[in-house]
Design an enzyme around this catalytic site. Structure first.
Site, short mmCIF file in Angstrom:
data_model
loop_
_atom_site.label_atom_id
_atom_site.label_comp_id
_atom_site.label_asym_id
_atom_site.label_seq_id
_atom_site.Cartn_x
_atom_site.Cartn_y
_atom_site.Cartn_z
N GLU A 230 18.68 11.73 2.55
CA GLU A 230 17.88 11.28 3.67
C GLU A 230 17.73 9.60 3.48
O GLU A 230 17.40 9.29 2.37
CB GLU A 230 16.69 11.96 3.49
CG GLU A 230 15.97 12.38 4.93
CD GLU A 230 16.89 13.19 5.56
OE1 GLU A 230 17.50 12.95 6.49
OE2 GLU A 230 16.62 14.41 5.20
N ASP B 227 23.33 11.69 12.31
CA ASP B 227 22.95 12.62 13.21
C ASP B 227 24.00 12.73 14.23
O ASP B 227 24.39 14.17 14.66
CB ASP B 227 21.66 12.34 13.96
CG ASP B 227 20.47 12.11 13.21
OD1 ASP B 227 20.46 12.57 11.93
OD2 ASP B 227 19.40 11.65 13.72
N SER C 74 18.04 14.05 20.41
CA SER C 74 18.58 12.88 21.03
C SER C 74 20.05 12.77 20.57
O SER C 74 21.01 12.30 21.61
CB SER C 74 17.78 11.43 20.66
OG SER C 74 17.64 11.40 19.52
N THR D 178 19.76 7.38 3.55
CA THR D 178 20.93 6.77 2.77
C THR D 178 21.99 6.44 3.86
O THR D 178 22.99 5.49 3.67
CB THR D 178 21.60 8.06 1.87
OG1 THR D 178 21.86 9.05 2.63
CG2 THR D 178 20.76 8.12 0.64
C1 GLA Z 1 17.35 9.77 11.49
C2 GLA Z 1 18.32 8.84 11.93
C3 GLA Z 1 19.46 9.00 10.91
C4 GLA Z 1 18.83 9.18 9.42
C5 GLA Z 1 17.76 9.99 9.06
C6 GLA Z 1 17.37 9.69 7.77
O1 GLA Z 1 17.49 11.06 11.64
O2 GLA Z 1 18.90 9.25 13.43
O3 GLA Z 1 20.62 8.26 11.26
O4 GLA Z 1 18.83 7.92 8.93
O5 GLA Z 1 16.65 9.75 10.26
O6 GLA Z 1 18.02 10.31 6.84
#
Ligand code: GLA
Length: 387
Positions: A33, A174, A130, A35
């Site tokens: 997370e 994501d 999103s 990272t």
């Molecule tokens: C959100 C962001 C991702 C990532 C996470 C944390 O979901 O969209 O790119 O940085 O937070 O791991």
């Protein structure tokens, strides 16, 4: 869902003839997370829940959007000649951002679209509604206009539009998880070069449970961007003493040996999280390959502690969910998942403990927070597709 979105299309726009339906999934991240904007590793998987779109080309340059998740907003109109972000555009800033990013890469749509959206990712849950909408839009544009893009391109375009059209400096995790999802597999992605491997994630004798805290604190986007710039500054400071391209290049030992270059205590904590979390993620995937679920769970727990204390992206409600999960017999690991400041936790729970997990964590959460939590036994699904 397909029937519902088609029916709504007919109701709103008067016909269902020639309408195509598309789907793109949400994601849950198992470990790794904060990272992904530090050149580190992540380990997310696509879910079977996500976002659906019914779509039909128009003869003119108009864009008409309707979301079954925001019915009261009605049809939101725009045009291909107005691909700029605005408050009035509400949620349509996400699909419009993707259209804008395609156009910026020379892929111009030659006519507008009528669109109906319907998602079954709980709103604001941190399960990437999103990103799924961005990947969905990209996939639909590719199919409708014949644009020559790969699914990795869809992930990159989604991230680019979110960063530059919607002002959220997210990493690639994501969008990559949504675009590249594979049934029953998690994606071990190195965000430094986008190399990846699929790892089977059907757990022998255990389930993955996502627990929704049903809280979302409003600071999520602003604090996210602050964390990102703190890491960038810490990287610059470290680069004065070691040759690295990202915090993900450092082992724990290298970090400890060089951290005095970072001239601020808070930034030391942020960078420490990024470095240690990346190493935990690499170790966790090895543990999974060796069928060592116990170690995988311990690394998930350590990830939570680091996100809570060093990266400071948890919140009281989420900490209650995780603490209560840790108390339940048969819980292998539990942590916050996603960007933070609310949203969901992810837990690995032995089959025989699933019911008591839901009962105990649910009751304790209600008693301590005064809210109901929702529990989902996760199924890992495929990436975007035409239905
Ligand atoms: C959100 C962001 C991702 C990532 C996470 C944390 O979901 O969209 O790119 O940085 O937070 O791991």
């Amino acid at each position: 869902m397909k029937e519902a979105v088609l029916k709504k299309f007919e109701e709103i726009y008067g016909t269902a003839d020639g309408v195509k339906v598309y789907f793109a999934p949400g994601r849950v991240n198992m470990i790794g997370e904060h990272t992904d904007y530090n050149g580190g590793h992540v380990f997310p998987c696509a879910l079977t829940i996500g976002t659906y779109a019914a779509v039909k080309k128009r003869a003119d340059r108009k864009l008409r959007f309707f979301s079954m998740n925001f019915e009261s907003l009605g049809v939101i109109e725009s045009s291909l000649d107005d691909l700029t972000p605005s408050e009035a555009a509400e949620w349509t800033n996400y699909p419009k951002g993707v259209m804008w990013a395609f156009a910026g890469r020379g892929m111009e749509m030659d006519c507008g679209l009528d669109i109906v959206i319907n998602g079954n990712i709980p709103n604001g849950s941190g399960l990437s509604s999103s990103a799924s909408l961005e990947v969905l839009t990209g996939f639909c544009l590719k199919d409708q206009y014949g644009f020559d893009v790969t699914n990795v391109d869809l992930a990159k375009i989604g991230q680019y539009s979110e960063n530059n059209f919607n002002g959220m400096n997210c990493g690639i995790m994501d969008q990559f998880a949504s675009a590249m999802g594979k049934k029953d597999h998690a994606i071990f992605l190195d965000t430094a070069d986008l190399s990846y491997q699929y790892a089977p994630l059907v757990l022998d004798g255990a389930k993955i449970i996502v627990t929704n805290s049903n809280v979302k604190h409003s600071l999520v986007n602003s604090e996210y961007n602050v964390r990102r710039s703190e890491c960038e500054k810490a990287l610059e400071e470290l680069q004065t003493v070691v040759k690295i391209a990202g915090l993900g290049d450092l082992t724990e030992e290298e970090f400890e040996a060089n951290k005095s270059a970072i001239k601020d205590e808070v930034r030391v904590k942020r960078a420490k999280h990024a470095v240690y979390e990346n190493q935990r993620t690499i170790r966790a995937v090895e543990a999974l390959k060796e069928n060592n679920l116990k170690l995988f769970g311990e690394l998930m727990n350590a990830s939570h502690v680091s996100l809570r204390d060093d990266y400071q992206v948890s919140c009281d409600e989420i900490d209650v969910l995780v603490e209560e999960a840790w108390k339940v017999d048969g819980v292998i690991g539990s942590r916050i998942t996603g960007g933070g400041f609310g949203g969901c936790t992810v837990s690995i729970v032995k089959d025989e403990a699933v019911e008591s997990f839901k009962e105990k964590v649910g009751a304790a959460y209600e008693a301590r927070v005064g809210k109901k939590a929702d529990f989902y036994v996760v199924e890992i699904g495929d990436g975007p597709r035409c239905l």
